[in-house]
Design a protein around this motif. Structure first.
Motif, PDB file in Angstrom:
ATOM      1  N   MET A 108      12.835  13.868  18.401  1.00 54.20           N
ATOM      2  CA  MET A 108      12.634  14.052  19.829  1.00 54.20           C
ATOM      3  C   MET A 108      11.385  14.899  20.084  1.00 54.20           C
ATOM      4  O   MET A 108      10.582  14.558  20.949  1.00 54.20           O
ATOM      5  N   ASN A 109      11.240  15.986  19.332  1.00 53.76           N
ATOM      6  CA  ASN A 109      10.102  16.868  19.519  1.00 53.76           C
ATOM      7  C   ASN A 109       8.788  16.112  19.305  1.00 53.76           C
ATOM      8  O   ASN A 109       7.842  16.267  20.077  1.00 53.76           O
ATOM      9  N   LEU A 110       8.738  15.290  18.261  1.00 56.84           N
ATOM     10  CA  LEU A 110       7.523  14.526  17.977  1.00 56.84           C
ATOM     11  C   LEU A 110       7.216  13.546  19.113  1.00 56.84           C
ATOM     12  O   LEU A 110       6.060  13.422  19.538  1.00 56.84           O
ATOM     13  N   ALA A 111       8.230  12.866  19.611  1.00 54.48           N
ATOM     14  CA  ALA A 111       8.027  11.923  20.714  1.00 54.48           C
ATOM     15  C   ALA A 111       7.508  12.638  21.965  1.00 54.48           C
ATOM     16  O   ALA A 111       6.627  12.123  22.669  1.00 54.48           O
ATOM     17  N   LEU A 112       8.026  13.834  22.220  1.00 59.01           N
ATOM     18  CA  LEU A 112       7.573  14.602  23.383  1.00 59.01           C
ATOM     19  C   LEU A 112       6.131  15.073  23.207  1.00 59.01           C
ATOM     20  O   LEU A 112       5.346  15.070  24.160  1.00 59.01           O
ATOM     21  N   TRP A 113       5.778  15.476  21.989  1.00 59.28           N
ATOM     22  CA  TRP A 113       4.391  15.873  21.718  1.00 59.28           C
ATOM     23  C   TRP A 113       3.449  14.685  21.884  1.00 59.28           C
ATOM     24  O   TRP A 113       2.364  14.813  22.460  1.00 59.28           O
ATOM     25  N   ILE A 114       3.851  13.523  21.381  1.00 55.59           N
ATOM     26  CA  ILE A 114       3.020  12.327  21.519  1.00 55.59           C
ATOM     27  C   ILE A 114       2.863  11.956  22.990  1.00 55.59           C
ATOM     28  O   ILE A 114       1.757  11.661  23.462  1.00 55.59           O
ATOM     29  N   GLY A 115       3.963  11.990  23.736  1.00 50.44           N
ATOM     30  CA  GLY A 115       3.908  11.683  25.166  1.00 50.44           C
ATOM     31  C   GLY A 115       2.999  12.642  25.915  1.00 50.44           C
ATOM     32  O   GLY A 115       2.150  12.221  26.714  1.00 50.44           O
ATOM     33  N   ALA A 116       3.152  13.923  25.650  1.00 48.76           N
ATOM     34  CA  ALA A 116       2.312  14.925  26.320  1.00 48.76           C
ATOM     35  C   ALA A 116       0.849  14.758  25.909  1.00 48.76           C
ATOM     36  O   ALA A 116      -0.053  14.899  26.741  1.00 48.76           O
ATOM     37  N   GLY A 117       0.621  14.440  24.648  1.00 50.35           N
ATOM     38  CA  GLY A 117      -0.749  14.245  24.174  1.00 50.35           C
ATOM     39  C   GLY A 117      -1.416  13.045  24.833  1.00 50.35           C
ATOM     40  O   GLY A 117      -2.578  13.122  25.246  1.00 50.35           O
ATOM     41  N   LEU A 118      -0.676  11.944  24.937  1.00 52.74           N
ATOM     42  CA  LEU A 118      -1.226  10.757  25.608  1.00 52.74           C
ATOM     43  C   LEU A 118      -1.548  11.054  27.071  1.00 52.74           C
ATOM     44  O   LEU A 118      -2.620  10.687  27.567  1.00 52.74           O
ATOM     45  N   LEU A 119      -0.622  11.715  27.740  1.00 51.26           N
ATOM     46  CA  LEU A 119      -0.866  12.071  29.140  1.00 51.26           C
ATOM     47  C   LEU A 119      -2.060  13.009  29.273  1.00 51.26           C
ATOM     48  O   LEU A 119      -2.851  12.889  30.219  1.00 51.26           O
ATOM     49  N   ALA A 120      -2.194  13.943  28.342  1.00 57.00           N
ATOM     50  CA  ALA A 120      -3.323  14.878  28.391  1.00 57.00           C
ATOM     51  C   ALA A 120      -4.649  14.138  28.238  1.00 57.00           C
ATOM     52  O   ALA A 120      -5.620  14.450  28.939  1.00 57.00           O
ATOM     53  N   VAL A 121      -4.695  13.168  27.345  1.00 56.98           N
ATOM     54  CA  VAL A 121      -5.930  12.383  27.166  1.00 56.98           C
ATOM     55  C   VAL A 121      -6.235  11.592  28.436  1.00 56.98           C
ATOM     56  O   VAL A 121      -7.390  11.539  28.890  1.00 56.98           O
ATOM     57  N   ILE A 122      -5.221  10.989  29.022  1.00 57.13           N
ATOM     58  CA  ILE A 122      -5.395  10.232  30.267  1.00 57.13           C
ATOM     59  C   ILE A 122      -5.883  11.162  31.379  1.00 57.13           C
ATOM     60  O   ILE A 122      -6.817  10.829  32.113  1.00 57.13           O
ATOM     61  N   ALA A 123      -5.261  12.325  31.498  1.00 56.34           N
ATOM     62  CA  ALA A 123      -5.643  13.286  32.537  1.00 56.34           C
ATOM     63  C   ALA A 123      -7.060  13.804  32.306  1.00 56.34           C
ATOM     64  O   ALA A 123      -7.842  13.949  33.256  1.00 56.34           O
ATOM     65  N   LEU A 124      -7.396  14.081  31.063  1.00 57.13           N
ATOM     66  CA  LEU A 124      -8.734  14.584  30.749  1.00 57.13           C
ATOM     67  C   LEU A 124      -9.802  13.543  31.083  1.00 57.13           C
ATOM     68  O   LEU A 124     -10.822  13.854  31.702  1.00 57.13           O
ATOM     69  N   THR A 125      -9.540  12.315  30.708  1.00 50.21           N
ATOM     70  CA  THR A 125     -10.493  11.237  30.987  1.00 50.21           C
ATOM     71  C   THR A 125     -10.684  11.046  32.493  1.00 50.21           C
ATOM     72  O   THR A 125     -11.814  10.989  32.992  1.00 50.21           O
ATOM     73  N   THR A 140       5.646  28.419  28.070  1.00 50.00           N
ATOM     74  CA  THR A 140       5.869  27.018  27.698  1.00 50.00           C
ATOM     75  C   THR A 140       6.566  26.206  28.788  1.00 50.00           C
ATOM     76  O   THR A 140       6.498  24.982  28.764  1.00 50.00           O
ATOM     77  N   VAL A 141       7.181  26.865  29.751  1.00 53.44           N
ATOM     78  CA  VAL A 141       7.807  26.150  30.863  1.00 53.44           C
ATOM     79  C   VAL A 141       6.754  25.400  31.685  1.00 53.44           C
ATOM     80  O   VAL A 141       7.084  24.462  32.414  1.00 53.44           O
ATOM     81  N   LEU A 142       5.486  25.780  31.540  1.00 48.80           N
ATOM     82  CA  LEU A 142       4.433  25.083  32.272  1.00 48.80           C
ATOM     83  C   LEU A 142       4.250  23.642  31.820  1.00 48.80           C
ATOM     84  O   LEU A 142       3.745  22.821  32.580  1.00 48.80           O
ATOM     85  N   VAL A 143       4.668  23.317  30.597  1.00 49.03           N
ATOM     86  CA  VAL A 143       4.544  21.929  30.123  1.00 49.03           C
ATOM     87  C   VAL A 143       5.404  20.992  30.973  1.00 49.03           C
ATOM     88  O   VAL A 143       4.882  20.027  31.548  1.00 49.03           O
ATOM     89  N   PRO A 144       6.710  21.219  31.105  1.00 49.62           N
ATOM     90  CA  PRO A 144       7.484  20.302  31.954  1.00 49.62           C
ATOM     91  C   PRO A 144       7.144  20.419  33.439  1.00 49.62           C
ATOM     92  O   PRO A 144       7.230  19.424  34.169  1.00 49.62           O
ATOM     93  N   VAL A 185       8.548  13.331  29.462  1.00 53.60           N
ATOM     94  CA  VAL A 185       8.126  14.649  28.975  1.00 53.60           C
ATOM     95  C   VAL A 185       8.824  15.757  29.769  1.00 53.60           C
ATOM     96  O   VAL A 185       9.321  16.727  29.183  1.00 53.60           O
ATOM     97  N   ALA A 186       8.886  15.615  31.080  1.00 58.64           N
ATOM     98  CA  ALA A 186       9.550  16.626  31.905  1.00 58.64           C
ATOM     99  C   ALA A 186      11.031  16.733  31.539  1.00 58.64           C
ATOM    100  O   ALA A 186      11.548  17.840  31.332  1.00 58.64           O
ATOM    101  N   TRP A 187      11.714  15.589  31.453  1.00 60.20           N
ATOM    102  CA  TRP A 187      13.129  15.588  31.095  1.00 60.20           C
ATOM    103  C   TRP A 187      13.337  16.224  29.723  1.00 60.20           C
ATOM    104  O   TRP A 187      14.213  17.074  29.549  1.00 60.20           O
ATOM    105  N   GLY A 188      12.531  15.813  28.765  1.00 58.27           N
ATOM    106  CA  GLY A 188      12.698  16.316  27.402  1.00 58.27           C
ATOM    107  C   GLY A 188      12.411  17.796  27.265  1.00 58.27           C
ATOM    108  O   GLY A 188      13.129  18.522  26.576  1.00 58.27           O
ATOM    109  N   ARG A 189      11.364  18.256  27.914  1.00 53.96           N
ATOM    110  CA  ARG A 189      10.984  19.669  27.773  1.00 53.96           C
ATOM    111  C   ARG A 189      11.835  20.594  28.643  1.00 53.96           C
ATOM    112  O   ARG A 189      11.962  21.772  28.331  1.00 53.96           O
ATOM    113  N   PHE A 190      12.420  20.090  29.697  1.00 51.56           N
ATOM    114  CA  PHE A 190      13.381  20.887  30.455  1.00 51.56           C
ATOM    115  C   PHE A 190      14.746  20.865  29.767  1.00 51.56           C
ATOM    116  O   PHE A 190      15.546  21.769  29.946  1.00 51.56           O
TER     117      PHE A 190
END
Length: 127
Positions: free
Chosen positions: A1-18, A72-76, A115-120
């Motif tokens: 689960m942790n890995l999936a959440l990191w991957i999801g957050a990473g993909l979103l971060a790349v999309i947001a950065l772009t 870390t609550v800022l992530v969700p 990501v929000a559901w998982g990290r909360f």
């Protein structure tokens, strides 16, 4: 689960950065000329730049708090904000009849909701 959440957050971060870099630093006229960028004709330069800045902040908020293990609550919370931003994007593209972009934003929204559901919940950093 942790890995999936990191991957999801990473993909979103790349999309947001772009998206954030393009909206912040590319002139509005050039954005309007690219496919899916026609919505920029309907808003002011300040609005486009503000969205870009918010997307840059989202990119940081999805990754940095977890990496430095501070607030870390800022992530969700950031993921929830991304859900709201994508809802607005879906409405904007829907009004313009751009169904492809509505579906793309829906995918981003669902990923952010995950990501929000998982990290909360089950993948929280405090558990």
């Amino acid at each position: 689960m942790n890995l999936a959440l990191w991957i999801g957050a990473g993909l979103l971060a790349v999309i947001a950065l772009t998206g954030g870099i393009s909206k912040t630093f590319v002139p509005k006229g050039k954005l309007a000329a690219v496919q899916g960028g026609g919505w920029t004709d309907d808003v002011g330069v300040g609005f486009v730049k503000t969205l870009g800045a918010l997307e840059l902040l989202a990119a940081a908020g999805l990754i940095l708090p977890a990496v430095v293990d501070i607030a870390t609550v800022l992530v969700p919370v950031t993921a929830v904000c991304w859900v709201l931003l994508m809802a607005g994007a879906m409405i904007t593209h829907g009004r313009r009849g751009e169904s492809t972009y509505v579906m793309l934003n829906l995918i981003y929204l669902l990923l952010a909701a995950f990501v929000a559901w998982g990290r909360f919940g089950p993948g929280s950093f405090t558990g």
